[in-house]
Scaffold this motif. Structure first.
Motif, mmCIF file in Angstrom:
data_model
loop_
_atom_site.group_PDB
_atom_site.id
_atom_site.type_symbol
_atom_site.label_atom_id
_atom_site.label_comp_id
_atom_site.label_asym_id
_atom_site.label_seq_id
_atom_site.Cartn_x
_atom_site.Cartn_y
_atom_site.Cartn_z
ATOM 1 N N PRO A 108 0.832 -1.208 0.000
ATOM 2 C CA PRO A 108 0.000 0.000 0.000
ATOM 3 C C PRO A 108 0.861 1.251 0.000
ATOM 4 O O PRO A 108 2.029 1.214 0.412
ATOM 5 N N PRO A 109 0.294 2.367 -0.444
ATOM 6 C CA PRO A 109 1.079 3.607 -0.445
ATOM 7 C C PRO A 109 1.449 4.011 0.964
ATOM 8 O O PRO A 109 0.682 3.797 1.909
ATOM 9 N N PRO A 110 2.628 4.567 1.159
ATOM 10 C CA PRO A 110 3.041 4.971 2.515
ATOM 11 C C PRO A 110 2.163 6.089 3.043
ATOM 12 O O PRO A 110 1.680 6.942 2.296
ATOM 13 N N ARG A 111 1.951 6.044 4.345
ATOM 14 C CA ARG A 111 1.126 7.075 4.989
ATOM 15 C C ARG A 111 1.996 8.258 5.389
ATOM 16 O O ARG A 111 3.063 8.089 5.961
ATOM 17 N N HIS A 112 1.499 9.440 5.049
ATOM 18 C CA HIS A 112 2.215 10.670 5.396
ATOM 19 C C HIS A 112 1.254 11.621 6.086
ATOM 20 O O HIS A 112 0.062 11.693 5.743
ATOM 21 N N ARG A 113 1.777 12.316 7.047
ATOM 22 C CA ARG A 113 0.949 13.278 7.758
ATOM 23 C C ARG A 113 0.764 14.541 6.934
ATOM 24 O O ARG A 113 1.692 15.009 6.276
ATOM 25 N N GLY A 114 -0.419 15.061 7.014
ATOM 26 C CA GLY A 114 -0.681 16.333 6.356
ATOM 27 C C GLY A 114 -1.034 16.185 4.884
ATOM 28 O O GLY A 114 -0.802 15.161 4.252
ATOM 29 N N PHE A 115 -1.612 17.240 4.371
ATOM 30 C CA PHE A 115 -2.068 17.250 2.975
ATOM 31 C C PHE A 115 -0.898 17.163 1.999
ATOM 32 O O PHE A 115 -0.950 16.397 1.029
ATOM 33 N N PHE A 116 0.153 17.916 2.248
ATOM 34 C CA PHE A 116 1.260 17.949 1.292
ATOM 35 C C PHE A 116 2.038 16.634 1.305
ATOM 36 O O PHE A 116 2.555 16.201 0.268
ATOM 37 N N GLY A 117 2.104 15.978 2.470
ATOM 38 C CA GLY A 117 2.737 14.663 2.500
ATOM 39 C C GLY A 117 1.963 13.645 1.676
ATOM 40 O O GLY A 117 2.551 12.854 0.927
ATOM 41 N N TRP A 118 0.624 13.658 1.807
ATOM 42 C CA TRP A 118 -0.198 12.756 0.999
ATOM 43 C C TRP A 118 -0.074 13.080 -0.482
ATOM 44 O O TRP A 118 0.024 12.176 -1.317
ATOM 45 N N LEU A 119 -0.053 14.388 -0.818
ATOM 46 C CA LEU A 119 0.020 14.793 -2.217
ATOM 47 C C LEU A 119 1.328 14.323 -2.849
ATOM 48 O O LEU A 119 1.327 13.741 -3.949
ATOM 49 N N TRP A 120 2.436 14.527 -2.160
ATOM 50 C CA TRP A 120 3.721 14.142 -2.734
ATOM 51 C C TRP A 120 3.837 12.633 -2.858
ATOM 52 O O TRP A 120 4.342 12.120 -3.862
ATOM 53 N N ALA A 121 3.372 11.900 -1.845
ATOM 54 C CA ALA A 121 3.437 10.441 -1.909
ATOM 55 C C ALA A 121 2.579 9.896 -3.044
ATOM 56 O O ALA A 121 2.953 8.935 -3.724
ATOM 57 N N SER A 122 1.415 10.510 -3.282
ATOM 58 C CA SER A 122 0.532 10.039 -4.357
ATOM 59 C C SER A 122 1.109 10.351 -5.730
ATOM 60 O O SER A 122 1.027 9.531 -6.652
ATOM 61 N N LEU A 123 1.723 11.525 -5.882
ATOM 62 C CA LEU A 123 2.254 11.905 -7.189
ATOM 63 C C LEU A 123 3.472 11.080 -7.594
ATOM 64 O O LEU A 123 3.743 10.923 -8.794
ATOM 65 N N LYS A 124 4.199 10.545 -6.638
ATOM 66 C CA LYS A 124 5.380 9.745 -6.992
ATOM 67 C C LYS A 124 5.163 8.252 -6.746
ATOM 68 O O LYS A 124 6.133 7.491 -6.652
ATOM 69 N N ASP A 125 3.891 7.846 -6.710
ATOM 70 C CA ASP A 125 3.564 6.437 -6.485
ATOM 71 C C ASP A 125 3.851 5.629 -7.751
ATOM 72 O O ASP A 125 3.160 5.770 -8.768
ATOM 73 N N PRO A 126 4.869 4.755 -7.763
ATOM 74 C CA PRO A 126 5.202 4.025 -8.994
ATOM 75 C C PRO A 126 4.134 3.012 -9.386
ATOM 76 O O PRO A 126 3.949 2.732 -10.577
ATOM 77 N N VAL A 127 3.437 2.444 -8.419
ATOM 78 C CA VAL A 127 2.400 1.457 -8.733
ATOM 79 C C VAL A 127 1.279 2.103 -9.535
ATOM 80 O O VAL A 127 0.804 1.548 -10.541
ATOM 81 N N ALA A 128 0.845 3.284 -9.126
ATOM 82 C CA ALA A 128 -0.236 3.965 -9.828
ATOM 83 C C ALA A 128 0.192 4.379 -11.240
ATOM 84 O O ALA A 128 -0.574 4.242 -12.203
ATOM 85 N N TRP A 129 1.426 4.860 -11.388
ATOM 86 C CA TRP A 129 1.880 5.285 -12.712
ATOM 87 C C TRP A 129 2.020 4.095 -13.660
ATOM 88 O O TRP A 129 1.715 4.205 -14.852
ATOM 89 N N ARG A 130 2.450 2.955 -13.159
ATOM 90 C CA ARG A 130 2.533 1.776 -14.020
ATOM 91 C C ARG A 130 1.142 1.306 -14.434
ATOM 92 O O ARG A 130 0.937 0.829 -15.558
ATOM 93 N N THR A 131 0.178 1.460 -13.546
ATOM 94 C CA THR A 131 -1.201 1.098 -13.907
ATOM 95 C C THR A 131 -1.746 2.027 -14.976
ATOM 96 O O THR A 131 -2.457 1.591 -15.897
ATOM 97 N N GLN A 132 -1.433 3.320 -14.883
ATOM 98 C CA GLN A 132 -1.866 4.252 -15.927
ATOM 99 C C GLN A 132 -1.215 3.905 -17.268
ATOM 100 O O GLN A 132 -1.864 3.959 -18.316
ATOM 101 N N LEU A 133 0.063 3.550 -17.241
ATOM 102 C CA LEU A 133 0.729 3.133 -18.478
ATOM 103 C C LEU A 133 0.081 1.869 -19.038
ATOM 104 O O LEU A 133 -0.099 1.746 -20.262
#
Length: 400
Positions: A108-133
Motif C-alpha cells: 500500500p502507499p506509505p502514509r504521510h501526515r498532512g495534505f502535502f505529505g499525501w500529495l507528494w506520496a501520491s504523485l510519486k507512487d510508482p504502482v499507480a503510474w505503471r497502472t496508468q501506463l
C-alpha cells in the motif's frame, strides 16, 4: 420370384449377432478445455476493460496536468492516481481468475501526515503510474485480441486454442510486467513494515514485563524494608534488642532486594555479556539450566552488540524450554560463524515432539528472529532428540 430373408441370416451377413444391443455412444465433450475457454473469455473482455482503462488514464492525466497551473490540478491528479490503484487491483483479479496468473498485490502507499505529505506520496507512487501506463497501451492490444478471438471463434475455430494460448501469454507478460510489485525492493519494504510491528510489540511486552517485575518484586520488598526500618527507629530507645532484631531482618531484606535487582538487570542485559562476551554469558546461563549443558562457542571475534544480545536471549529461552518441557538428561549449545551468518544450535536428548505452535514460546521466538532477518529451524521428532537451529545475520562491531 422373391424369397423372404431370415432375420438371423441378415444379422450374420451384417457381422452383428442376433439380439445384440447397439454399442453406446461416447459422452458429449466440449471441443476446448476449461482453460482455453477462460483464455478466450479474457481476450473477448479485453476490449471493454482496455477501453475503460484508456479513457480513465487519458482523462485523469490530461485534466490533472492541464490544471496543474491552478490549485486543484495536482490534487486531482493525485486522486486519479489513487483510483488507478483500484483499476490495477481489478485487472490483477481478472488475470488470476481467467489466466491463472498469481501476481502479488503491491504494498500500500506509505502514509504521510498532512495534505502535502499525501500529495507528494501520491504523485510519486510508482504502482499507480505503471497502472496508468498499462491502461494507455492496452487499448490497441484490446482491439486486436477482441477481433482475433471473435473472428477465430466463427471462422478459424480449429486453430483458436493455439491463437488464444499465444495471445493470452502476451497478456500474462503485461500483467506481470506492469501490475506486479515493481521489484524486490518493494517486497522488502513490505517485509520490513511487518517486522517493525513485531519489534515494536516485543519491545512493549518487555517493558511491561520489567515494570511488572519491579512493581511486584524489588519495589514491594523495598517498601516493606522502609516500613521495617521505620518501626526499628521507633523502638530504638524503648527496646534496643527488638530494634536490633528488626534491623538485622531489614539487612536480609536488602540482600534479597539486591539479588532481585541483579536478576532483573541480567534479564535486560547481563553484565557478563558486555564484559566477557557470548561464550562466558552462555556458560553462565547454562549453569542455571536443570540439566547438564555443554557449551561450545567458536567465534574469532565478537559480533555487534545487538546481534550478540539477540543470540544470548535466544539461547537463554531455548534452555528454559529444555528445563521446563524437554524431560532431558543433557543438552548442548554450539555457536559458530558461517560466512555472513551467526548460527546457534541447541540440542537435547529429551522426549521430543516440540512444535512451533505448541505453546512453548518457539513461535514468538521465530517471529523475533525474523524481525532481524533471522531464521529458526526446529527438528523434534516424537521420542527425541530435539535440535533447534537459529540463524542470525553477522554484523561486526564498529572498529573491529
Amino acid at each position: 420370384m422373391s424369397a423372404d430373408l431370415d432375420p438371423a441370416e441378415t444379422s450374420r451377413s451384417s457381422g452383428q449377432p442376433s439380439g445384440a444391443a447397439e454399442a453406446p455412444r461416447p459422452p458429449l465433450r466440449l471441443a476446448y478445455g476449461k482453460e482455453t475457454w477462460k483464455e478466450i473469455a479474457f481476450l473477448l473482455s479485453n476490449l471493454f476493460t482496455a477501453l475503460a482503462g484508456f479513457v480513465y488514464a487519458v482523462v485523469t492525466v490530461a485534466v490533472g496536468v492541464g490544471l496543474s497551473v491552478t490549485v486543484i490540478g495536482l490534487p486531482l491528479l493525485a486522486l486519479g492516481l489513487g483510483g488507478a490503484r483500484l483499476i490495477g487491483r481489478s485487472e490483477r483479479a481478472r488475470a488470476r481468475a481467467l489466466l491463472g496468473v498469481q501476481v502479488a498485490e503491491p504494498s500500500p502507499p506509505p502514509r504521510h501526515r498532512g495534505f502535502f505529505g499525501w500529495l507528494w506520496a501520491s504523485l510519486k507512487d510508482p504502482v499507480a503510474w505503471r497502472t496508468q501506463l498499462y491502461g494507455l497501451i492496452r487499448l490497441p492490444w484490446g482491439i486486436v485480441t477482441f477481433t482475433v478471438a471473435l473472428v477465430s471463434l466463427f471462422v478459424l475455430w480449429p486453430v483458436l486454442p493455439f491463437l488464444a494460448r499465444g495471445l493470452a501469454g502476451a497478456d500474462r507478460g503485461m500483467v506481470r510486467g506492469l501490475l506486479s510489485p515493481s521489484d524486490e525492493l518493494e517486497r522488502r519494504i513490505a517485509e520490513l513494515e511487518s517486522d517493525r510491528g513485531v519489534v515494536v510489540d516485543t519491545a512493549a511486552a518487555d517493558l511491561r514485563r520489567i515494570e511488572r517485575d519491579l512493581h511486584d518484586g524489588a519495589q514491594a520488598r523495598l517498601v516493606a524494608l522502609a516500613m521495617g526500618l521505620g518501626l526499628a527507629k521507633e523502638k530504638l530507645i524503648e527496646d534496643p534488642e527488638a530494634a536490633a532484631a528488626m534491623v538485622d531482618e531489614a539487612h536480609g531484606e536488602v540482600k534479597l532486594a539486591l539479588q532481585e535487582l541483579r536478576d532483573l538487570a541480567r534479564g535486560i542485559h547481563p553484565a557478563v555479556l558486555t564484559d566477557r562476551g557470548l561464550g562466558a554469558a552462555l556458560s553462565s546461563v547454562s549453569a542455571r539450566c536443570t540439566v547438564p549443558v555443554k557449551v561450545n562457542v567458536d567465534l574469532a571475534e565478537r559480533p555487534a552488540e545487538a546481534i550478540e544480545g539477540i543470540a544470548y536471549f535466544t539461547v537463554s529461552e531455548l534452555l528454559q524450554n529444555v528445563s521446563k518441557h524437554a524431560r532431558a538428561r543433557s543438552a548442548s549449545v554450539d555457536v559458530w560463524r558461517a560466512g555472513n551468518r551467526l548460527l546457534l544450535q541447541v540440542r537435547d536428548d529429551g522426549a521430543g515432539g516440540a512444535r512451533l505452535d505448541g505453546g512453548t514460546g518457539l513461535a514468538g521466538l521465530a517471529e523475533r528472529l525474523g524481525a532481524v532477518d533471522g531464521v529458526l529451524v526446529l527438528d523434534s521428532p516424537e521420542g527425541g532428540p530435539t535440535t533447534v537451529t537459529a540463524e542470525l545475520p553477522w554484523r561486526s562491531r564498529p572498529g573491529a
